[in-house]
Structure formats: structure tokens, C-alpha cells
Design an enzyme around this catalytic site. Sequence first.
Site, PDB file in Angstrom:
ATOM      1  N   ARG A 108      13.194 -80.815   3.752  1.00  0.00           N
ATOM      2  CA  ARG A 108      14.522 -80.449   4.272  1.00  0.00           C
ATOM      3  C   ARG A 108      15.606 -80.520   3.196  1.00  0.00           C
ATOM      4  NH1 ARG A 108      14.678 -82.602  10.463  1.00  0.00           N
ATOM      5  NH2 ARG A 108      12.766 -81.605  11.121  1.00  0.00           N
ATOM      6  N   ASP A 130      27.483 -84.640  20.258  1.00  0.00           N
ATOM      7  CA  ASP A 130      26.397 -84.818  19.289  1.00  0.00           C
ATOM      8  C   ASP A 130      27.043 -85.182  17.957  1.00  0.00           C
ATOM      9  OD1 ASP A 130      23.210 -83.761  19.282  1.00  0.00           O
ATOM     10  OD2 ASP A 130      24.129 -83.927  17.304  1.00  0.00           O
TER      11      ASP A 130
HETATM   12  C1  SAM Z   1      15.886 -84.279  19.775  1.00  0.00           C
HETATM   13  S1  SAM Z   1      17.588 -83.917  20.068  1.00  0.00           S
HETATM   14  C2  SAM Z   1      17.704 -84.307  21.817  1.00  0.00           C
HETATM   15  C3  SAM Z   1      18.474 -83.261  22.584  1.00  0.00           C
HETATM   16  C4  SAM Z   1      18.519 -83.465  24.104  1.00  0.00           C
HETATM   17  N1  SAM Z   1      19.147 -84.725  24.448  1.00  0.00           N
HETATM   18  C5  SAM Z   1      17.140 -83.378  24.686  1.00  0.00           C
HETATM   19  O1  SAM Z   1      16.584 -84.399  25.130  1.00  0.00           O
HETATM   20  O2  SAM Z   1      16.583 -82.282  24.714  1.00  0.00           O
HETATM   21  C6  SAM Z   1      18.376 -85.329  19.287  1.00  0.00           C
HETATM   22  C7  SAM Z   1      19.849 -85.103  18.993  1.00  0.00           C
HETATM   23  O3  SAM Z   1      20.437 -86.363  18.695  1.00  0.00           O
HETATM   24  C8  SAM Z   1      21.465 -86.157  17.749  1.00  0.00           C
HETATM   25  N2  SAM Z   1      21.784 -87.450  17.124  1.00  0.00           N
HETATM   26  C9  SAM Z   1      21.081 -88.156  16.217  1.00  0.00           C
HETATM   27  N3  SAM Z   1      21.715 -89.282  15.893  1.00  0.00           N
HETATM   28  C10 SAM Z   1      22.852 -89.313  16.624  1.00  0.00           C
HETATM   29  C11 SAM Z   1      23.942 -90.225  16.731  1.00  0.00           C
HETATM   30  N4  SAM Z   1      23.986 -91.369  16.029  1.00  0.00           N
HETATM   31  N5  SAM Z   1      24.959 -89.924  17.573  1.00  0.00           N
HETATM   32  C12 SAM Z   1      24.936 -88.790  18.300  1.00  0.00           C
HETATM   33  N6  SAM Z   1      23.937 -87.872  18.237  1.00  0.00           N
HETATM   34  C13 SAM Z   1      22.903 -88.140  17.415  1.00  0.00           C
HETATM   35  C14 SAM Z   1      20.886 -85.119  16.819  1.00  0.00           C
HETATM   36  O4  SAM Z   1      21.887 -84.442  16.084  1.00  0.00           O
HETATM   37  C15 SAM Z   1      20.116 -84.221  17.788  1.00  0.00           C
HETATM   38  O5  SAM Z   1      20.890 -83.102  18.172  1.00  0.00           O
END
Ligand code: SAM
Length: 289
Positions: A51, A160
Site C-alpha cells: 500500500r 469515519d
Molecule cells: C472495515 S470498515 C467497516 C465499515 C462498516 N462499519 C461495516 O461494518 O461494513 C472499517 C472502517 O473503520 C475506519 N476506521 C479505522 N480506524 C478508525 C478510527 N480510529 N476512527 C474512526 N474510524 C476508523 C476505517 O477508515 C474504515 O472505513
Amino acid sequence: MNHLAASPRSRVLIEGEYALTQRNFDQIAAFLRDETGIALTEAKATLVYSRLAKRIRKLGLASFDEYCAFAVSPAGAGERTEMMAALTTNVTRFFREPHHFDHFRASVGPRLIEAAKSGARVRLWSAACSSGEEPYSLALTILGLCPDIGRYDLRILASDIDPNIVAKAKAGRYREDAVAPIPAALRTRWLSRDGERDGMWTVRPEVRDLIVFKELNLIGDWPMRGQFDAIFCRNVVIYFEEATQAFLWNRFKNALTPEGRLYIGHSERVDVAGYESDGLTVYKLSGAR
Ligand SMILES: C[S@@+](CC[C@H](N)C(=O)[O-])C[C@H]1O[C@@H](n2cnc3c(N)ncnc32)[C@H](O)[C@@H]1O
């Protein structure tokens, strides 16, 4: 931020176009943990390499050492965001883990809609919303129960950490295969097809108007004052260390209304005091109705 400072040579973890050293990896992992709560083990070295090598190439830099030095510099503020975006996982789907939307439709939504119709303020939170499929699925579930919910004070906060993905969520534009899991009746009523040829669908403004999109770090400051009637925090804490998970579960206790519900991802669990189960990966505060 000092984690990313330039450093002497150390063991090479990945050979390639640019060598990724142990020290580079440790610096990047420490940055990510401190900024986002995400814990990277060395098993993720290949992912980090692939990445970030793209970023190095794009920036025209010569090595991971140069990349880390740039990211820590004052000029690298934007790159720190890009790095974070590159290292987070955004995988999501409409109506992912559909039992949560069934649970909401059957036991939470009707009560909240009645409350909103009686003049109450109802707030829901998709706390790691990625590209928007989760908050839109929630909005569509509510619209399926009450098509004129927009007249009442019910809103969804969709947040997010990644500003690029929040912008994508806000745009509400999805490919044909992405919208396939949306029940046909909801899809045709609440999304519009952009044209025969490009196969894209756009969420209609009436749906988008139910949602407020914000950039927000779950382990940073939260500007919101009010509490939430339901929080969807799914498939994000799985990337955090246990202590960070516990910190967040405890934090959500204050963010939930007394009868609020917390929905978490299928491979996550809440193991702090003060919650009890309300179904498969659904929690309520202990003793709540
Ligand atoms: C795998 S996705 C999950 C999306 C959705 N909640 C679902 O279950 O389909 C994880 C998301 O968490 C976000 N993320 C990671 N660390 C975070 C943080 N400290 N605060 C807020 N969002 C975060 C990432 O940017 C990503 O978009």
C-alpha cells in the site's frame, strides 16, 4: 509523530522496489496505533509494503526512509492522512450482517419512529461508516418503516476517520453490483439509476438528508454533545488492541441513551461491565428495557 523520524539502517523485512526495514515498519505501526488505534503486527508487513510503495512511487521518493521523513515533516501533513487512508480497510456492503437490520426493524425502529413522531429527538450513529453503505442501509430500513420520517427529528450521524471515504459516502454513488443487496422495493424507491450505460446508482436526496457525514476519530475528541439511540460500530475495533477496544466500549456507555442499542461486527465482542446482550452481536446497557 516522532515515530516517523529518519533512522539508521535496520533489518530488511521486505525486499523489493524499495526495502521496508524493521525500523520503517515499527515507525509506521507506531504512527498508525497512536493516530487511529489500529494495531499492525509484523504479519501485515506485506500489506504495508504494497500500500505504501504506491505512495512512494506517486511522490517520486527513493525509499521508505525518505517516505517516513517526509510524512513527519511539516509539509507531510496531507501525506499522514493519505498514509492512514492507505493502511485502513474500508471493506463494507449494503445490508452487511443483515440480522442487525432485521433486529433494528423489528425491535428498535418502530419504538424510535413513534418517539420521533411524538416530537422526540432521535439520533443514530454509524461510527465507522466507510463509503456509506452502513448508514444508508440504516436509513433505508427506517424509510421502509416510515417513508415520511424526514418530517421528524430523526437523524443519522455517519462518521469515519478517513476524509476521502467520508466524501465518497456523502456522494452516495454506487455501482450496480454494490446496490444488489438492497431489497428491490427500497432500491427503486430511494435510489436512482444514473443512466443506462454507466450502471451507477445514486442515493436520492431524501435519504441523504437523513444523514450527517463527518470526519471523526473514534479514539480522538468527539464534538457531539447529545446521546444516541443506536450506535453501529461494526468491523473496526477488530483492528484495535484489546485495551483500545475496552476504552471505546466504555466510552459508548456515556454516548448511548438509557435504552440505546450497540451493534458490533460479527467477530467482535463487548467484554466490559455494564452491557448485556440483546441478540446476536447487539448490546444494551445492563438493566435497560
Ligand atoms: C472495515 S470498515 C467497516 C465499515 C462498516 N462499519 C461495516 O461494518 O461494513 C472499517 C472502517 O473503520 C475506519 N476506521 C479505522 N480506524 C478508525 C478510527 N480510529 N476512527 C474512526 N474510524 C476508523 C476505517 O477508515 C474504515 O472505513
